[in-house]
Design a protein around this motif. Structure first.
Motif, PDB file in Angstrom:
ATOM      1  N   GLU A   1     -11.273   3.150  17.838  1.00 15.77           N
ATOM      2  CA  GLU A   1     -11.790   2.365  16.919  1.00 15.77           C
ATOM      3  C   GLU A   1     -11.243   1.782  15.709  1.00 15.77           C
ATOM      4  O   GLU A   1     -11.304   0.966  15.108  1.00 15.77           O
ATOM      5  CB  GLU A   1     -13.180   2.259  17.235  1.00 15.77           C
ATOM      6  CG  GLU A   1     -14.236   2.209  17.639  1.00 15.77           C
ATOM      7  CD  GLU A   1     -14.696   0.560  18.614  1.00 15.77           C
ATOM      8  OE1 GLU A   1     -14.499  -0.301  18.051  1.00 15.77           O
ATOM      9  OE2 GLU A   1     -14.566   1.371  19.897  1.00 15.77           O
TER      10      GLU A   1
ATOM     11  N   LYS B   1     -10.428   3.677  13.177  1.00 15.92           N
ATOM     12  CA  LYS B   1     -11.127   4.409  12.273  1.00 15.92           C
ATOM     13  C   LYS B   1     -10.788   5.897  12.009  1.00 15.92           C
ATOM     14  O   LYS B   1     -10.470   6.388  12.486  1.00 15.92           O
ATOM     15  CB  LYS B   1     -12.784   3.828  12.418  1.00 15.92           C
ATOM     16  CG  LYS B   1     -13.406   2.239  12.315  1.00 15.92           C
ATOM     17  CD  LYS B   1     -14.540   1.943  12.031  1.00 15.92           C
ATOM     18  CE  LYS B   1     -14.762   0.831  12.305  1.00 15.92           C
ATOM     19  NZ  LYS B   1     -15.961   0.065  12.316  1.00 15.92           N
TER      20      LYS B   1
ATOM     21  N   ARG C   1     -18.496   1.237  14.993  1.00 18.31           N
ATOM     22  CA  ARG C   1     -18.840  -0.106  15.358  1.00 18.31           C
ATOM     23  C   ARG C   1     -20.080  -0.666  15.799  1.00 18.31           C
ATOM     24  O   ARG C   1     -21.346  -0.267  15.662  1.00 18.31           O
ATOM     25  CB  ARG C   1     -17.343  -0.594  16.329  1.00 18.31           C
ATOM     26  CG  ARG C   1     -18.175  -0.225  18.555  1.00 18.31           C
ATOM     27  CD  ARG C   1     -17.550  -0.332  19.099  1.00 18.31           C
ATOM     28  NE  ARG C   1     -16.998  -2.281  18.939  1.00 18.31           N
ATOM     29  CZ  ARG C   1     -17.327  -3.302  20.019  1.00 18.31           C
ATOM     30  NH1 ARG C   1     -18.134  -2.264  20.620  1.00 18.31           N
ATOM     31  NH2 ARG C   1     -16.616  -3.613  19.847  1.00 18.31           N
TER      32      ARG C   1
ATOM     33  N   CYS D   1     -23.190   0.546  17.528  1.00 16.59           N
ATOM     34  CA  CYS D   1     -23.028   2.162  17.760  1.00 16.59           C
ATOM     35  C   CYS D   1     -22.746   2.620  16.354  1.00 16.59           C
ATOM     36  O   CYS D   1     -22.124   2.516  15.670  1.00 16.59           O
ATOM     37  CB  CYS D   1     -21.725   2.354  18.823  1.00 16.59           C
ATOM     38  SG  CYS D   1     -20.833   4.078  19.192  1.00 16.59           S
TER      39      CYS D   1
ATOM     40  N   MET E   1     -24.881  -4.245   9.259  1.00 13.96           N
ATOM     41  CA  MET E   1     -23.900  -4.490   9.980  1.00 13.96           C
ATOM     42  C   MET E   1     -23.722  -6.042  10.831  1.00 13.96           C
ATOM     43  O   MET E   1     -22.449  -6.861  10.825  1.00 13.96           O
ATOM     44  CB  MET E   1     -23.073  -3.861  11.177  1.00 13.96           C
ATOM     45  CG  MET E   1     -21.962  -2.605  10.273  1.00 13.96           C
ATOM     46  SD  MET E   1     -22.690  -1.227  11.641  1.00 13.96           S
ATOM     47  CE  MET E   1     -21.116  -1.509  12.608  1.00 13.96           C
TER      48      MET E   1
ATOM     49  N   GLU F   1     -20.988  -9.759   9.805  1.00 19.08           N
ATOM     50  CA  GLU F   1     -20.915 -10.482  11.395  1.00 19.08           C
ATOM     51  C   GLU F   1     -21.346 -11.691  11.403  1.00 19.08           C
ATOM     52  O   GLU F   1     -20.155 -12.030  11.493  1.00 19.08           O
ATOM     53  CB  GLU F   1     -21.609  -9.490  12.483  1.00 19.08           C
ATOM     54  CG  GLU F   1     -20.631  -9.929  14.103  1.00 19.08           C
ATOM     55  CD  GLU F   1     -18.732  -9.928  13.301  1.00 19.08           C
ATOM     56  OE1 GLU F   1     -18.087 -10.124  14.426  1.00 19.08           O
ATOM     57  OE2 GLU F   1     -18.250  -8.668  12.972  1.00 19.08           O
TER      58      GLU F   1
END
Length: 181
Positions: free
Chosen positions: A61, A63, A87, A90, A159, A163
């Motif tokens: 990802e 990261k 992410r 996840c 998160m 988003e």
């Protein structure tokens, strides 16, 4: 074409959102292995330590696992038992799945963005029933696992909100640009 162990491992891992749990186990001859529980059901084993598997998952990802831990720890003001937001879809919460034994990993990780049930175990600890029907036994008691679940879930919700805001802002820009023509 020769692949390194890391490249081979990254290729055989399922997509991050399709992982239900990452659990360390003792493999053949006392080696550190990791069992992955995918959404599709079943399980498969990898000949690598859980931390290494997690670092490969994070690298896929783009990261770094250290930075993920650092940032998540700051969000929930914790130094231990820090959830890992790899992410969207996840976010992995840690649970102790085996006793401390030298240099072996003790923490397994459960994806909180998928449904699961946490219940007290018959002996000690807690049982976590995954979406696929598999059960992961934690050595921590159910209230402790619930507390960590709530911390991980708050990171996951943050998160999602971030988003959603980004998508709303992009939608507003597209509508404004379309209306200006």
């Amino acid at each position: 074409m020769n692949f390194s162990k890391r490249e081979e491992l990254m290729q055989c891992l399922p997509p991050a959102a399709d992982i239900l749990a990452v659990v360390p186990v003792t493999g053949a001859h006392g080696a550190n292995d990791t069992v992955i529980y995918p959404v599709a059901g079943g399980r498969f084993s990898l000949a690598a330590a859980a931390e290494y598997v997690l670092s490969c998952l994070a690298a896929r990802e783009d990261k770094d696992l250290r930075l993920i831990r650092y940032n998540a720890g700051r969000q929930i003001a914790r130094r231990r038992s820090i959830p890992l937001p790899i992410r969207l879809g996840c976010v992995l919460m840690p649970v102790m799945v085996r006793p401390v034994d030298g240099r072996r990993g003790t923490l397994g990780y459960i994806n909180v963005s998928r449904d699961h049930v946490i219940a007290p175990a018959a002996d000690r600890g807690a049982d976590i029933l995954l979406l696929s029907g598999a059960v992961v036994h934690s050595l921590w008691e159910a209230p402790t696992v619930q507390k960590i679940f709530h911390a991980a879930n708050s990171i996951h919700l943050k998160m999602l909100v971030t988003e959603r805001r980004g998508l709303s802002a992009a939608e507003a820009r597209v509508c404004a640009a379309g209306g200006a023509r």
